[in-house]
Scaffold this motif. Structure first.
Motif, PDB file in Angstrom:
ATOM      1  N   ALA A  77       4.471  -8.725   9.353  1.00 35.24           N
ATOM      2  CA  ALA A  77       3.821  -7.462   9.697  1.00 35.24           C
ATOM      3  C   ALA A  77       3.361  -6.750   8.430  1.00 35.24           C
ATOM      4  O   ALA A  77       2.271  -6.186   8.382  1.00 35.24           O
ATOM      5  N   LEU A  78       4.185  -6.819   7.403  1.00 40.33           N
ATOM      6  CA  LEU A  78       3.814  -6.147   6.157  1.00 40.33           C
ATOM      7  C   LEU A  78       2.549  -6.754   5.559  1.00 40.33           C
ATOM      8  O   LEU A  78       1.679  -6.050   5.075  1.00 40.33           O
ATOM      9  N   SER A  79       2.425  -8.098   5.657  1.00 37.23           N
ATOM     10  CA  SER A  79       1.214  -8.680   5.066  1.00 37.23           C
ATOM     11  C   SER A  79      -0.012  -8.474   5.936  1.00 37.23           C
ATOM     12  O   SER A  79      -1.131  -8.406   5.429  1.00 37.23           O
ATOM     13  N   ALA A  80       0.196  -8.356   7.255  1.00 34.69           N
ATOM     14  CA  ALA A  80      -0.947  -8.084   8.136  1.00 34.69           C
ATOM     15  C   ALA A  80      -1.586  -6.763   7.741  1.00 34.69           C
ATOM     16  O   ALA A  80      -2.798  -6.585   7.785  1.00 34.69           O
TER      17      ALA A  80
ATOM     18  N   GLY B  82       0.835  -1.208   0.000  1.00 37.39           N
ATOM     19  CA  GLY B  82       0.000   0.000   0.000  1.00 37.39           C
ATOM     20  C   GLY B  82       0.860   1.245   0.000  1.00 37.39           C
ATOM     21  O   GLY B  82       2.072   1.182   0.179  1.00 37.39           O
ATOM     22  N   LYS B  83       0.208   2.349  -0.176  1.00 31.27           N
ATOM     23  CA  LYS B  83       0.942   3.597  -0.376  1.00 31.27           C
ATOM     24  C   LYS B  83       1.550   4.177   0.893  1.00 31.27           C
ATOM     25  O   LYS B  83       2.441   5.000   0.836  1.00 31.27           O
ATOM     26  N   GLY B  84       1.046   3.753   2.024  1.00 33.44           N
ATOM     27  CA  GLY B  84       1.503   4.390   3.269  1.00 33.44           C
ATOM     28  C   GLY B  84       0.499   5.448   3.691  1.00 33.44           C
ATOM     29  O   GLY B  84      -0.196   6.025   2.843  1.00 33.44           O
ATOM     30  N   ALA B  85       0.413   5.678   4.980  1.00 26.87           N
ATOM     31  CA  ALA B  85      -0.599   6.607   5.499  1.00 26.87           C
ATOM     32  C   ALA B  85      -0.219   8.046   5.194  1.00 26.87           C
ATOM     33  O   ALA B  85       0.958   8.383   5.123  1.00 26.87           O
ATOM     34  N   GLU B  86      -1.251   8.855   5.044  1.00 22.04           N
ATOM     35  CA  GLU B  86      -0.984  10.281   4.882  1.00 22.04           C
ATOM     36  C   GLU B  86      -0.996  10.907   6.280  1.00 22.04           C
ATOM     37  O   GLU B  86      -1.968  10.740   7.014  1.00 22.04           O
ATOM     38  N   ILE B  87       0.072  11.543   6.636  1.00 23.57           N
ATOM     39  CA  ILE B  87       0.131  12.133   7.969  1.00 23.57           C
ATOM     40  C   ILE B  87      -0.171  13.616   7.857  1.00 23.57           C
ATOM     41  O   ILE B  87       0.533  14.355   7.171  1.00 23.57           O
TER      42      ILE B  87
ATOM     43  N   VAL C   8     -11.032  -1.255  18.090  1.00 24.30           N
ATOM     44  CA  VAL C   8     -11.053   0.216  18.033  1.00 24.30           C
ATOM     45  C   VAL C   8     -10.969   0.780  16.614  1.00 24.30           C
ATOM     46  O   VAL C   8     -11.163   1.979  16.414  1.00 24.30           O
ATOM     47  N   GLY C   9     -10.692  -0.076  15.637  1.00 22.27           N
ATOM     48  CA  GLY C   9     -10.561   0.421  14.262  1.00 22.27           C
ATOM     49  C   GLY C   9      -9.204   1.068  14.076  1.00 22.27           C
ATOM     50  O   GLY C   9      -8.954   2.145  14.601  1.00 22.27           O
ATOM     51  N   ILE C  10      -8.315   0.387  13.382  1.00 27.34           N
ATOM     52  CA  ILE C  10      -6.955   0.897  13.216  1.00 27.34           C
ATOM     53  C   ILE C  10      -6.910   1.852  12.030  1.00 27.34           C
ATOM     54  O   ILE C  10      -7.433   1.546  10.963  1.00 27.34           O
ATOM     55  N   THR C  11      -6.280   3.022  12.210  1.00 25.89           N
ATOM     56  CA  THR C  11      -6.167   3.938  11.065  1.00 25.89           C
ATOM     57  C   THR C  11      -4.748   4.015  10.526  1.00 25.89           C
ATOM     58  O   THR C  11      -4.502   4.590   9.481  1.00 25.89           O
ATOM     59  N   GLY C  12      -3.820   3.442  11.273  1.00 25.28           N
ATOM     60  CA  GLY C  12      -2.439   3.448  10.784  1.00 25.28           C
ATOM     61  C   GLY C  12      -1.615   2.433  11.552  1.00 25.28           C
ATOM     62  O   GLY C  12      -1.975   2.052  12.667  1.00 25.28           O
ATOM     63  N   VAL C  13      -0.548   1.979  10.936  1.00 23.88           N
ATOM     64  CA  VAL C  13       0.292   0.968  11.583  1.00 23.88           C
ATOM     65  C   VAL C  13       1.718   1.492  11.708  1.00 23.88           C
ATOM     66  O   VAL C  13       2.227   2.140  10.795  1.00 23.88           O
ATOM     67  N   ILE C  14       2.304   1.234  12.871  1.00 26.37           N
ATOM     68  CA  ILE C  14       3.725   1.542  13.043  1.00 26.37           C
ATOM     69  C   ILE C  14       4.440   0.205  13.184  1.00 26.37           C
ATOM     70  O   ILE C  14       4.119  -0.582  14.076  1.00 26.37           O
TER      71      ILE C  14
ATOM     72  N   ALA D  49      -5.275  -1.093   6.797  1.00 24.23           N
ATOM     73  CA  ALA D  49      -4.798   0.113   7.496  1.00 24.23           C
ATOM     74  C   ALA D  49      -3.395   0.397   6.976  1.00 24.23           C
ATOM     75  O   ALA D  49      -2.550  -0.481   6.972  1.00 24.23           O
ATOM     76  N   PRO D  50      -3.154   1.607   6.511  1.00 23.33           N
ATOM     77  CA  PRO D  50      -1.856   1.886   5.902  1.00 23.33           C
ATOM     78  C   PRO D  50      -0.720   1.974   6.927  1.00 23.33           C
ATOM     79  O   PRO D  50      -0.952   2.282   8.092  1.00 23.33           O
ATOM     80  N   ILE D  51       0.486   1.688   6.471  1.00 17.25           N
ATOM     81  CA  ILE D  51       1.650   1.841   7.350  1.00 17.25           C
ATOM     82  C   ILE D  51       1.943   3.330   7.472  1.00 17.25           C
ATOM     83  O   ILE D  51       1.990   4.047   6.465  1.00 17.25           O
ATOM     84  N   ALA D  52       2.107   3.783   8.695  1.00 18.01           N
ATOM     85  CA  ALA D  52       2.332   5.211   8.909  1.00 18.01           C
ATOM     86  C   ALA D  52       3.817   5.497   9.149  1.00 18.01           C
ATOM     87  O   ALA D  52       4.394   6.391   8.548  1.00 18.01           O
ATOM     88  N   PHE D  53       4.421   4.721  10.034  1.00 17.79           N
ATOM     89  CA  PHE D  53       5.833   4.947  10.374  1.00 17.79           C
ATOM     90  C   PHE D  53       6.537   3.606  10.521  1.00 17.79           C
ATOM     91  O   PHE D  53       5.894   2.580  10.762  1.00 17.79           O
ATOM     92  N   ILE D  54       7.851   3.635  10.419  1.00 14.95           N
ATOM     93  CA  ILE D  54       8.609   2.429  10.735  1.00 14.95           C
ATOM     94  C   ILE D  54       9.715   2.770  11.719  1.00 14.95           C
ATOM     95  O   ILE D  54      10.318   3.844  11.654  1.00 14.95           O
TER      96      ILE D  54
END
Ligand code: GDP
Length: 440
Positions: A253-256, A88-93, A234-240, A262-267
């Protein structure tokens, strides 16, 4: 390096295509098998791997390579696109006032990430603070307090109070004047009913704009179950995703992430506060695939210079602000190692008048550039647009915020001035950067 093993294996697979005149079924099968093995070893979900390899196979054989692309580049492009599809594209912060709730199991890196996240926003000019509502793990309170002090972000906690919901309520009130409020919640050793119950109660009180789930990259396939449980509650909106620096299993984690949507926000890529990056999928995958060769650098250069990244027109008129310089450093980052970029530049720029750069010199320049970005992260929008505003007291504030010395801030300002003067000299068509980068 992040996911080094996966990167090595993928790059190894793609090497098989070097020199391949055309793409036949046997070669594709062989390469796809290697890619499959690499992804499975990194713990990417089997179903995803199978679907993806099927698509790569079909596309590699059916689609015509775009003009000017050799067979290897054609396959790399397809692999890149398919990986983008999974990750995915990654979360927009968004850089605006918001409340963020952190959820995750104990040891995932939640507390550390809460502080790193506050620091991220603070550097972008927003006032950020954390609420220590992890009342389950002994030591979490002190850990967050110490980290917040060290990173210069706000903190609220009530040592000894076991009621996380109450602390959240008090904390959000106490941090009322802060733009960014980050609530660190408790984890457990495993997913338990009382953890989920507490998450839901904190969620009801905090009414967070974002719920970031913190996942330890090392947990592999278990990530999926966790992601589903937190998402349902709680409904996830982003993943770290943390600890990507030290695991061969980050694929789980990437496939989860792909499952929950829910997009990846930070690593998290290390233990220090600096080892925390906003996730950018294209950069991440490019790094994995080792797309640092000249051609992709050229394409990147074109993209980054023709998009909104660098305002070439303003630049040519001699309006080169710190913002332009920041974007330029970011564009360079996107392109790859400094050494490769420098070697692309014509003699006189990259080669410094024919003088050869040693590896140490490249490293020193790279480190300096990284430092410049850190310093600029502590500047306000106003200062970035008009650096003339930056006098003695502002230099002190920026130095405190960035953790760099006032001398380093001054050095950056000097560097900017030198660049600005140099660019003014290029005006009048004598030197067209855009054209130069496009030259094949
Ligand atoms: P919590 O129980 O989820 O709050 O976990 P902590 O924030 O205390 O983190 C657990 C451990 O993981 C600590 O030792 C952190 O320093 C470490 N940690 C967190 N993020 C990263 C990361 O991105 N890379 C590495 N190598 N370690 C990390």
């Amino acid at each position: 390096m992040v996911m080094e093993k996966l990167g090595d294996s993928l790059q190894g697979a793609l090497k098989k295509l070097i020199g391949a005149g055309r793409i036949d079924e046997r070669t594709v099968n062989e390469v796809v098998k290697d890619i499959q093995r690499a992804l499975l070893q990194a713990d990417v979900n089997v179903k995803l791997v199978m679907g993806m390899s099927q698509r790569i196979k079909e596309r590699a054989l059916k689609e015509d390579p775009p003009a000017g692309m050799n067979p290897r580049e054609h396959v790399i492009r397809i692999v890149y696109q398919e990986l983008m599809d999974i990750i995915g594209k990654g979360a927009e912060i968004q850089l605006k006032p918001q409340t963020i709730m952190m959820v995750g199991l104990q040891g995932s890196g939640k507390t550390t990430s809460a502080a790193k996240l506050a620091r991220y926003f603070q550097r972008k000019g927003l006032k950020a603070g954390v609420v220590a509502a992890d009342t389950f793990r002994p030591g979490a309170y002190h850990q967050l307090k110490t980290l917040s002090e060290k990173l210069n972000v706000g903190f609220y906690g009530e040592e000894g109070n076991p009621d996380a919901v109450e602390i959240t309520r008090h904390g959000l009130k106490a941090l009322d004047k802060y733009d960014i409020k980050i609530v660190d919640t408790a984890g457990r050793h495993a997913l338990e009913a009382d953890l989920i119950d507490e998450m839901e109660r904190i969620h009801a009180v905090a009414k967070p704009d974002h719920k970031f789930m913190v996942l330890d990259a090392g947990i592999g396939q278990q990530a999926s179950q966790q992601a589903h449980a937190f998402n349902d509650s709680v409904g996830i909106t982003g993943v770290i995703i943390t600890k990507l620096d030290g695991t061969a299993k980050g694929g789980g984690a990437l496939s989860a992430v792909s499952e929950t949507k829910a997009p990846i926000a930070f690593i998290g890529v290390g233990e220090t506060p600096e080892d925390f990056e906003k996730f950018e999928a294209d950069r991440f995958i490019s790094r994995l695939l080792g797309m640092g060769d000249l051609k992709s650098l050229m394409e990147k250069a074109e993209e980054s210079l023709s998009e909104e990244d660098v305002n070439v027109e303003a630049l040519m008129q001699g309006r080169f602000t710190l913002k332009d310089m920041y974007k330029q450093l970011e564009a360079m980052n996107k392109m790859g190692p400094l050494k490769q970029i420098m070697s692309m530049l014509p003699m006189g720029m990259g080669g410094m008048g024919g003088m050869k750069f040693s590896d140490e010199m490249f490293q020193a320049t790279s480190d300096k550039m990284k430092n410049y970005k850190v310093i600029m992260d502590s500047m306000t929008e106003e200062e970035m647009t008009d650096p003339r505003l930056i006098g003695g007291s502002r230099i002190k504030r920026i130095s405190r915020g960035s953790g760099c010395s006032p001398e380093e801030v001054r050095e950056l300002l000097k560097y900017h001035k030198t660049m600005q003067t140099a660019l003014k000299g290029f005006r009048g068509g004598k030197f067209n950067i855009q054209k130069m980068m496009k030259k094949k």
